[in-house]
Design a protein around this motif. Structure first.
Motif, PDB file in Angstrom:
ATOM      1  N   VAL A 224      26.305  36.819  46.618  1.00 22.35           N
ATOM      2  CA  VAL A 224      25.503  36.019  45.690  1.00 22.35           C
ATOM      3  C   VAL A 224      26.142  35.964  44.315  1.00 22.35           C
ATOM      4  CG1 VAL A 224      23.255  35.808  44.543  1.00 22.35           C
ATOM      5  CG2 VAL A 224      23.373  36.532  46.943  1.00 22.35           C
ATOM      6  N   GLU A 225      26.600  37.103  43.827  1.00 21.69           N
ATOM      7  CA  GLU A 225      27.154  37.169  42.477  1.00 21.69           C
ATOM      8  C   GLU A 225      28.307  38.167  42.457  1.00 21.69           C
ATOM      9  OE1 GLU A 225      25.570  37.899  37.868  1.00 21.69           O
ATOM     10  OE2 GLU A 225      24.295  38.392  39.583  1.00 21.69           O
ATOM     11  N   ARG A 226      29.457  37.718  41.955  1.00 22.42           N
ATOM     12  CA  ARG A 226      30.621  38.608  41.830  1.00 22.42           C
ATOM     13  C   ARG A 226      31.540  38.080  40.757  1.00 22.42           C
ATOM     14  NH1 ARG A 226      36.080  39.082  43.304  1.00 22.42           N
ATOM     15  NH2 ARG A 226      36.059  36.960  44.159  1.00 22.42           N
ATOM     16  N   PHE A 227      32.021  38.978  39.920  1.00 22.32           N
ATOM     17  CA  PHE A 227      32.969  38.625  38.868  1.00 22.32           C
ATOM     18  C   PHE A 227      34.188  39.526  38.986  1.00 22.32           C
ATOM     19  CE2 PHE A 227      28.735  37.623  37.320  1.00 22.32           C
ATOM     20  CZ  PHE A 227      28.881  36.326  36.843  1.00 22.32           C
ATOM     21  N   SER A 228      35.355  38.951  38.790  1.00 20.18           N
ATOM     22  CA  SER A 228      36.587  39.727  38.783  1.00 20.18           C
ATOM     23  C   SER A 228      36.916  40.187  37.367  1.00 20.18           C
ATOM     24  CB  SER A 228      37.759  38.896  39.312  1.00 20.18           C
ATOM     25  OG  SER A 228      37.647  38.708  40.712  1.00 20.18           O
ATOM     26  N   HIS A 229      37.650  41.298  37.277  1.00 21.20           N
ATOM     27  CA  HIS A 229      38.181  41.711  35.990  1.00 21.20           C
ATOM     28  C   HIS A 229      39.156  40.650  35.487  1.00 21.20           C
ATOM     29  CE1 HIS A 229      36.882  45.589  37.715  1.00 21.20           C
ATOM     30  NE2 HIS A 229      36.746  45.992  36.460  1.00 21.20           N
ATOM     31  N   SER A 230      39.383  40.659  34.178  1.00 22.70           N
ATOM     32  CA  SER A 230      40.351  39.713  33.619  1.00 22.70           C
ATOM     33  C   SER A 230      41.778  40.138  33.936  1.00 22.70           C
ATOM     34  CB  SER A 230      40.167  39.601  32.102  1.00 22.70           C
ATOM     35  OG  SER A 230      40.353  40.862  31.485  1.00 22.70           O
ATOM     36  N   ARG A 231      41.939  41.404  34.350  1.00 28.92           N
ATOM     37  CA  ARG A 231      43.244  41.904  34.775  1.00 28.92           C
ATOM     38  C   ARG A 231      43.119  42.436  36.194  1.00 28.92           C
ATOM     39  NH1 ARG A 231      42.027  43.453  29.648  1.00 28.92           N
ATOM     40  NH2 ARG A 231      43.549  43.076  27.984  1.00 28.92           N
ATOM     41  N   SER A 232      44.201  42.440  36.915  1.00 32.38           N
ATOM     42  CA  SER A 232      44.156  42.977  38.277  1.00 32.38           C
ATOM     43  C   SER A 232      44.000  44.485  38.223  1.00 32.38           C
ATOM     44  CB  SER A 232      45.440  42.608  39.035  1.00 32.38           C
ATOM     45  OG  SER A 232      46.561  43.195  38.405  1.00 32.38           O
ATOM     46  N   VAL A 233      43.345  45.038  39.232  1.00 34.26           N
ATOM     47  CA  VAL A 233      43.146  46.488  39.330  1.00 34.26           C
ATOM     48  C   VAL A 233      43.830  46.980  40.594  1.00 34.26           C
ATOM     49  CG1 VAL A 233      40.983  46.491  38.014  1.00 34.26           C
ATOM     50  CG2 VAL A 233      40.918  46.122  40.488  1.00 34.26           C
ATOM     51  N   PRO A 234      44.293  48.232  40.595  1.00 37.98           N
ATOM     52  CA  PRO A 234      45.133  48.689  41.699  1.00 37.98           C
ATOM     53  C   PRO A 234      44.379  49.236  42.906  1.00 37.98           C
ATOM     54  CG  PRO A 234      45.046  50.373  40.020  1.00 37.98           C
ATOM     55  CD  PRO A 234      44.245  49.221  39.494  1.00 37.98           C
ATOM     56  N   TYR A 235      43.084  49.514  42.768  1.00 42.49           N
ATOM     57  CA  TYR A 235      42.386  50.160  43.889  1.00 42.49           C
ATOM     58  C   TYR A 235      41.935  49.176  44.960  1.00 42.49           C
ATOM     59  CZ  TYR A 235      38.652  49.226  40.445  1.00 42.49           C
ATOM     60  OH  TYR A 235      37.842  48.649  39.489  1.00 42.49           O
ATOM     61  N   VAL A 236      42.033  47.862  44.691  1.00 41.91           N
ATOM     62  CA  VAL A 236      41.771  46.845  45.715  1.00 41.91           C
ATOM     63  C   VAL A 236      42.846  45.764  45.591  1.00 41.91           C
ATOM     64  CG1 VAL A 236      39.274  47.198  45.924  1.00 41.91           C
ATOM     65  CG2 VAL A 236      40.161  45.649  44.158  1.00 41.91           C
ATOM     66  N   PRO A 237      43.090  45.003  46.643  1.00 46.69           N
ATOM     67  CA  PRO A 237      44.061  43.904  46.539  1.00 46.69           C
ATOM     68  C   PRO A 237      43.658  42.901  45.462  1.00 46.69           C
ATOM     69  CG  PRO A 237      43.546  44.371  48.834  1.00 46.69           C
ATOM     70  CD  PRO A 237      42.571  45.165  48.023  1.00 46.69           C
ATOM     71  N   SER A 238      44.617  42.172  44.971  1.00 45.32           N
ATOM     72  CA  SER A 238      44.373  41.207  43.907  1.00 45.32           C
ATOM     73  C   SER A 238      43.257  40.229  44.289  1.00 45.32           C
ATOM     74  CB  SER A 238      45.655  40.424  43.616  1.00 45.32           C
ATOM     75  OG  SER A 238      45.430  39.471  42.596  1.00 45.32           O
ATOM     76  N   GLY A 239      42.314  40.052  43.378  1.00 44.94           N
ATOM     77  CA  GLY A 239      41.205  39.130  43.610  1.00 44.94           C
ATOM     78  C   GLY A 239      40.081  39.689  44.456  1.00 44.94           C
ATOM     79  N   ARG A 240      40.163  40.977  44.835  1.00 42.82           N
ATOM     80  CA  ARG A 240      39.146  41.576  45.705  1.00 42.82           C
ATOM     81  C   ARG A 240      38.257  42.564  44.947  1.00 42.82           C
ATOM     82  NH1 ARG A 240      37.970  38.704  49.641  1.00 42.82           N
ATOM     83  NH2 ARG A 240      36.734  40.530  50.242  1.00 42.82           N
TER      84      ARG A 240
END
Length: 311
Positions: A224-240
């Motif tokens: 329903v609702e999800r926002f990504s960080h403005s930078r990639s994070v290493p604990y999940v694949p990019s965009g996840r």
């Protein structure tokens, strides 16, 4: 003149009255009310009348005093089901009826306070039926030597663990986990994990929301609702990833199936595991979701950036 006489009687009737007593027997659960008539009387032409405002106040006070929240059945760390516990609330209609009966009766105003149970949403029978079929899971990794971040991760996993999402219900991460404060045990995680700014108090929580997001997506649930960080994070694949912040971004999903969904979440040294389970009769449609890297995220000292808003 007449008005002043009535007010005087009212003030006089409320003087020198004994305090109310509401006693609770912890063993039997019996609740007794010992009230003083004079505290609730308005005497007009020798006819005792009930002060309805005082009665409403009493009812509100008793309601708050005896309320006990129900406890859902849960699965403990040993994998055993801990039985549910019913809550208690005031039966307000029966309480007022009993008050009237004793007010206009003879003798002291002492009577048992009528209660009614509050049944928990999740009982042991339901839990036993929905713990059998794994429909989605996800694992992410972290550096457990960062004790503050590990503390926050454990608190957030405990908050969502054993939560049951009913059919058509929308799960909100912020609502279920609640505000991240020092008073609730959260600490300031003074790191940036490759560009992920911590929340300050509660830093590291986004790893839990991101792990849950991937498990829910893998299970075929409606995001329903999800926002990504403005930078990639290493604990999940990019965009996840799924960033969250109290009063800001939230992560939520809807149970679009006709069976309840059980969330099981665990934080162990170095890894977070989220599993979604349901009954054998669920007809779920899983999605492909890439797994997280087992490499530990690189952490650097946040310095003066700690406490800045989540980007």
């Amino acid at each position: 003149m007449m008005v002043g006489w009535i007010v005087g009687l009212l003030l006089l009737s409320q003087q020198n009255v004994a305090p109310d007593r509401i006693t609770i027997d912890e063993k039997s659960g019996q609740i007794m009310a010992d009230l003083e008539r004079g505290a609730y009387s308005i005497n007009y032409l020798d006819v005792p009348l009930i002060d309805n405002e005082r009665l409403h106040q009493l009812t509100d006070e008793v309601t708050k005093k005896i309320f006990r929240k129900p406890k859902n059945a849960i699965i403990n760390d040993a994998g055993a089901i801990v039985k549910e516990v019913a809550g208690v609330q005031l039966n307000q209609k029966a309480f007022v009826e009993s008050f009237y009966k004793h007010f206009y009766g003879e003798g002291p105003m002492t009577f048992e306070v009528p209660q009614k149970p509050i049944y928990p949403k999740v009982d042991s029978e339901l839990l036993a039926s929905i713990r059998v079929n794994p429909i989605g899971y996800y694992v992410t990794y972290f550096n457990s030597n960062n004790h503050h971040r590990y503390n926050n991760i454990k608190l957030a996993t405990q908050a969502i663990n054993n939560y049951v999402v009913q059919p058509n219900e929308t799960f909100s991460f912020n609502r279920v986990v609640g505000e991240r404060t020092r008073g609730r045990g959260y600490m300031s995680a003074k790191v940036i994990v490759r560009g992920e700014f911590s929340e300050g108090i509660g830093g590291g929580i986004c790893q839990i929301s991101s792990t849950l997001y991937n498990a829910a997506d893998r299970a075929g649930l409606t995001i329903v609702e999800r926002f990504s960080h403005s930078r990639s994070v290493p604990y999940v694949p990019s965009g996840r990833d799924a960033t969250v912040n109290w009063g800001g971004p939230d992560f939520s999903f809807k149970n679009n199936y006709n069976q309840p969904i059980l969330i099981r979440a665990h934080a162990m040294p170095g890894r977070v595991y989220v599993s979604l389970l349901s009954s054998d009769s669920i007809n779920h449609k899983p999605r492909h979701v890439p797994s997280a890297s087992e490499s530990l995220p690189e952490e650097i000292n946040a310095g003066t950036d700690v406490g800045q808003p989540v980007p």
